[in-house]
Design a protein around this motif. Structure first.
Motif, PDB file in Angstrom:
ATOM      1  N   PRO A  51     -34.939 -12.177  -3.624  1.00 22.28           N
ATOM      2  CA  PRO A  51     -35.272 -12.892  -4.810  1.00 22.28           C
ATOM      3  C   PRO A  51     -33.720 -13.482  -5.370  1.00 22.28           C
ATOM      4  O   PRO A  51     -33.492 -13.325  -6.506  1.00 22.28           O
ATOM      5  CB  PRO A  51     -35.906 -12.087  -5.584  1.00 22.28           C
ATOM      6  N   GLY A  52     -33.162 -14.362  -4.741  1.00 24.82           N
ATOM      7  CA  GLY A  52     -31.727 -14.768  -5.108  1.00 24.82           C
ATOM      8  C   GLY A  52     -31.711 -16.091  -5.396  1.00 24.82           C
ATOM      9  O   GLY A  52     -32.914 -16.872  -5.226  1.00 24.82           O
TER      10      GLY A  52
ATOM     11  N   ALA B 297     -31.849 -14.816 -10.719  1.00 22.60           N
ATOM     12  CA  ALA B 297     -31.659 -15.031  -9.309  1.00 22.60           C
ATOM     13  C   ALA B 297     -30.188 -14.629  -8.797  1.00 22.60           C
ATOM     14  O   ALA B 297     -29.858 -14.134  -7.748  1.00 22.60           O
ATOM     15  CB  ALA B 297     -32.120 -16.188  -8.873  1.00 22.60           C
ATOM     16  N   LEU B 298     -29.165 -15.183  -9.847  1.00 20.75           N
ATOM     17  CA  LEU B 298     -27.766 -15.148  -9.388  1.00 20.75           C
ATOM     18  C   LEU B 298     -27.140 -13.703  -9.132  1.00 20.75           C
ATOM     19  O   LEU B 298     -26.552 -13.664  -8.122  1.00 20.75           O
ATOM     20  CB  LEU B 298     -26.960 -16.001 -10.420  1.00 20.75           C
ATOM     21  N   PRO B 299     -27.589 -12.703 -10.019  1.00 18.90           N
ATOM     22  CA  PRO B 299     -26.885 -11.383  -9.561  1.00 18.90           C
ATOM     23  C   PRO B 299     -27.392 -10.823  -8.353  1.00 18.90           C
ATOM     24  O   PRO B 299     -26.645 -10.191  -7.693  1.00 18.90           O
ATOM     25  CB  PRO B 299     -27.650 -10.604 -10.742  1.00 18.90           C
ATOM     26  N   ALA B 300     -28.674 -11.352  -7.959  1.00 18.51           N
ATOM     27  CA  ALA B 300     -28.991 -10.677  -6.649  1.00 18.51           C
ATOM     28  C   ALA B 300     -28.307 -11.507  -5.223  1.00 18.51           C
ATOM     29  O   ALA B 300     -27.874 -10.689  -4.477  1.00 18.51           O
ATOM     30  CB  ALA B 300     -30.604 -11.157  -6.387  1.00 18.51           C
TER      31      ALA B 300
ATOM     32  N   LEU C 160     -34.621 -19.351  -4.600  1.00 19.75           N
ATOM     33  CA  LEU C 160     -35.176 -20.133  -5.493  1.00 19.75           C
ATOM     34  C   LEU C 160     -34.868 -21.583  -5.392  1.00 19.75           C
ATOM     35  O   LEU C 160     -35.722 -22.709  -5.496  1.00 19.75           O
ATOM     36  CB  LEU C 160     -34.206 -20.014  -6.738  1.00 19.75           C
ATOM     37  N   LEU C 161     -33.483 -22.014  -4.454  1.00 17.47           N
ATOM     38  CA  LEU C 161     -33.309 -23.472  -4.043  1.00 17.47           C
ATOM     39  C   LEU C 161     -34.350 -23.872  -3.089  1.00 17.47           C
ATOM     40  O   LEU C 161     -34.703 -25.143  -3.124  1.00 17.47           O
ATOM     41  CB  LEU C 161     -31.834 -23.237  -3.558  1.00 17.47           C
ATOM     42  N   VAL C 162     -34.423 -22.989  -1.981  1.00 19.02           N
ATOM     43  CA  VAL C 162     -35.455 -23.769  -1.150  1.00 19.02           C
ATOM     44  C   VAL C 162     -36.902 -23.855  -1.564  1.00 19.02           C
ATOM     45  O   VAL C 162     -37.470 -25.002  -1.335  1.00 19.02           O
ATOM     46  CB  VAL C 162     -35.759 -22.414  -0.042  1.00 19.02           C
TER      47      VAL C 162
END
Length: 350
Positions: free
Chosen positions: A300-301, A110-113, A305-307
């Motif tokens: 998809p970042g 997810a982080l790269p996005a 993911l956090l939410v």
């Protein structure tokens, strides 16, 4: 050794600034850890009710107790906290309660996005904000200045979700110019190497990845950038106007220098410090905005993911995602502080 630590050379000042990063991350990780456990609901409640049709309330409660024991959530909070810090020291962020995937692998996906989205938004915001701010300052008190300031005020007054929905309706539904959901077309065969699409397109020699990726990136990045661009416009305008009234600018004009050279060599250079400070602070704002923007565009970042993890009370994923966002923010601000010292050597004297 003490003399070395007190040295105010640029490398030593940079090391001192970077030394505060672990402390900031520890404080944030602790806050997130406590906050998640104070929220109503628990992961065991969500996991225990899944596929339990026909079970009695007592059986569901027994399932919850077994899940709490398996996840270690039945232990005192201080014991859970010490375990968490021990894992963190070993760079072990744990596994998701749902599916058992490693948090590091989820973040790697997810982080790269999110980084792509934030950098693209920052680039758009800087170009729009600096250009419009300089034009407004050079055309002070004209209709161009008034119009630029009005547009800037409107753009940073609108919340991200409103801009996102508006852009989806106009460019995705009415005009059908751009795709509005996701990061890449579902029919596109993409097997990530680094998960940075542009970098993978180069590494895999697949230029056909770039255009679809850009099409999906334009709307969320522009939505994220517009609010920040309005703020930068106001800061750049004020900073350029202040420098334009300085004596050295008048002296440069008296020497017969062209306006373009004065602007590049004197005005923009001396206006840079407040602009760089704003950019560093606004990077954090962009990361916060990416959480909302990724939700609106199903991007998809890490924000997405956090939410979803917060809603599921998936503690390890929430803690890992919050830590990743905080790490990006802290590192960028540390870089801005160091760049500040490079731009203005007087700050190294204390």
């Amino acid at each position: 050794m003490i003399t070395l630590l007190r040295s105010r050379t640029l490398p030593m000042l940079a090391l001192r600034r970077l030394a505060t990063v672990p402390l900031v991350l520890l404080a944030l990780a602790s806050l997130v850890f406590v906050a998640m456990r104070q929220l109503p609901g628990s992961p065991s409640s969500s996991l225990a009710v899944g596929g339990t049709q026909g079970l009695t309330a007592e059986e569901i409660s027994a399932n919850e107790a077994r899940i709490n024991e398996a996840l270690g959530l039945d232990r005192p909070i201080w014991e859970q906290y010490l375990t968490y810090l021990g894992d963190l020291a070993r760079l072990d962020l744990g596994s998701s309660f749902y599916g058992g995937n490693s948090v590091l692998s989820l973040l790697a996906g997810a982080l790269p996005a999110t980084i792509e989205l934030t950098i693209a938004a920052m680039a758009i915001a800087v170009v729009l904000g600096v250009v419009s701010g300089v034009i407004a300052a050079l055309r002070k008190d004209t209709w161009i200045d008034t119009a630029t300031r009005s547009v800037a005020t409107v753009s940073f007054s609108l919340p991200w979700f409103a801009l996102g929905v508006l852009s989806i309706v106009i460019f995705g539904v009415w005009l059908r110019w751009l795709p509005v959901l996701g990061r890449l077309p579902s029919q596109l065969d993409y097997r990530p190497t680094t998960n940075f699409v542009l970098l993978d397109a180069v590494l895999q020699d697949r230029p056909e990845l770039i255009w679809p990726w850009l099409q999906y990136l334009i709307l969320p990045a522009t939505t994220l950038a517009l609010a920040m661009a309005g703020f930068i416009t106001r800061i750049v305008r004020a900073s350029v106007l202040e420098v334009l009234s300085d004596d050295f600018v008048r002296t440069a004009r008296m020497k017969g220098l062209r306006e373009g050279r004065i602007l590049r060599k004197h005005v923009l250079r001396n206006s840079g410090l407040p602009i760089v400070t704003v950019l560093g602070l606004q990077f954090g704002s962009l990361l916060g905005g990416s959480v909302i923007t990724e939700q609106v565009f199903s991007y998809p970042g890490v924000g997405n993911l956090l939410v979803s993890s917060v809603l599921q009370r998936d503690y390890p994923v929430v803690q890992g995602a919050a830590l990743a966002i905080a790490l990006l923010f802290v590192l960028v601000n540390a870089a801005v502080d160091i760049f500040y010292l490079v731009l203005d050597p007087r700050l190294r004297k204390g």
